[in-house]
Design an enzyme around this catalytic site. Structure first.
Site, PDB file in Angstrom:
ATOM      1  N   HIS A   1      -5.725  12.523 -25.164  1.00 46.82           N
ATOM      2  CA  HIS A   1      -5.184  13.873 -25.313  1.00 46.82           C
ATOM      3  C   HIS A   1      -3.929  13.843 -26.195  1.00 46.82           C
ATOM      4  CE1 HIS A   1      -6.875  14.685 -20.962  1.00 46.82           C
ATOM      5  NE2 HIS A   1      -7.837  14.522 -21.853  1.00 46.82           N
TER       6      HIS A   1
ATOM      7  N   TYR B   1     -16.200  -2.172 -47.149  1.00 46.42           N
ATOM      8  CA  TYR B   1     -14.819  -2.624 -47.029  1.00 46.42           C
ATOM      9  C   TYR B   1     -14.630  -3.643 -45.915  1.00 46.42           C
ATOM     10  CZ  TYR B   1      -9.810  -1.916 -47.930  1.00 46.42           C
ATOM     11  OH  TYR B   1      -8.507  -2.058 -48.290  1.00 46.42           O
TER      12      TYR B   1
END
Length: 222
Positions: A96, A210
């Protein structure tokens, strides 16, 4: 508890504490899970991270079963459903954090205002519609918002990040909060320019080459 399980449980506790250290969670909010053997390991319900021990981490079957003397996080459903339906994911974090949650409160998706959005799998971060916490409905909505993505917002609630490993899932959560922070500030400065789907699509492909895998967290911002 054998050595492998002990290490896995310690990793779950460490990831939960890292979310606190990064400012993404406080107190008993948020939860962490990782795939383990035929099911998953998940943080317990209502226990502050600072007091959490490896023994407190709850083993959960894909059928939702768990030891009678332990109570898994109230959000176990979407953790279980994500790991059951996404073989590319080995861990899930729910938090949160302030800026992610602010956009979730406004039920707004995050557009491609920075190329790092490509790390999340596409040109936007979706916000799943609202459903009460811990419900099957919330899990279904979260799965839909995560289609072809590895993060999403949950309306009036928070965010989810799913990665190949715990390190990757935590990294994604931190990157999402960073992007939401940048977007919130940019909206105060002016009107952010949104990159095209083509521009983000090419970056998604570059990220795939990557070295993004379970062994590392992800590319650094350049």
């Amino acid at each position: 508890m054998d050595r492998d399980e002990r290490i896995a449980r310690e990793s779950v506790v460490a990831a939960a504490r890292e979310l606190d250290a990064q400012g993404l969670n406080r107190g008993t909010s948020g939860n962490v899970s990782m795939r383990f053997r035929d099911g998953l390991l998940i943080t317990p319900s209502g226990l502050p991270t600072a007091r959490m021990r490896p023994e407190d981490v709850v083993p959960l079957g894909l059928d939702g079963t768990h030891p009678a003397d332990q109570k898994p996080s109230s959000e176990w459903r979407f953790h279980r459903d994500i790991l059951a339906s996404r073989p590319d994911c080995g861990a899930v974090v729910h938090a949160h954090p302030v800026y992610c949650t602010a956009f979730a409160l406004c039920r707004k998706e995050i557009p491609a205002v920075h190329y790092m959005i490509a790390a999340f799998g596409g040109p936007n971060v979706r916000c799943a519609p609202y459903a009460p916490y811990g419900t099957a409905e919330l899990s279904e909505l979260a799965l839909a918002a995560l289609a072809d993505r590895n993060v999403c917002l949950l309306a009036n609630h928070g965010m989810i990040a799913a990665g190949a490993s715990l390190d990757k899932a935590v990294w994604l959560a931190v990157e999402l909060e960073t992007l939401c922070h940048q977007y919130a500030v940019a909206l105060q400065v002016g009107i952010p320019t949104v990159l095209s789907d083509h521009e983000i699509g090419s970056t998604v492909e570059r990220f795939r080459g990557y070295g993004l895998n379970a062994a590392n967290a992800g590319p650094e911002r350049s």
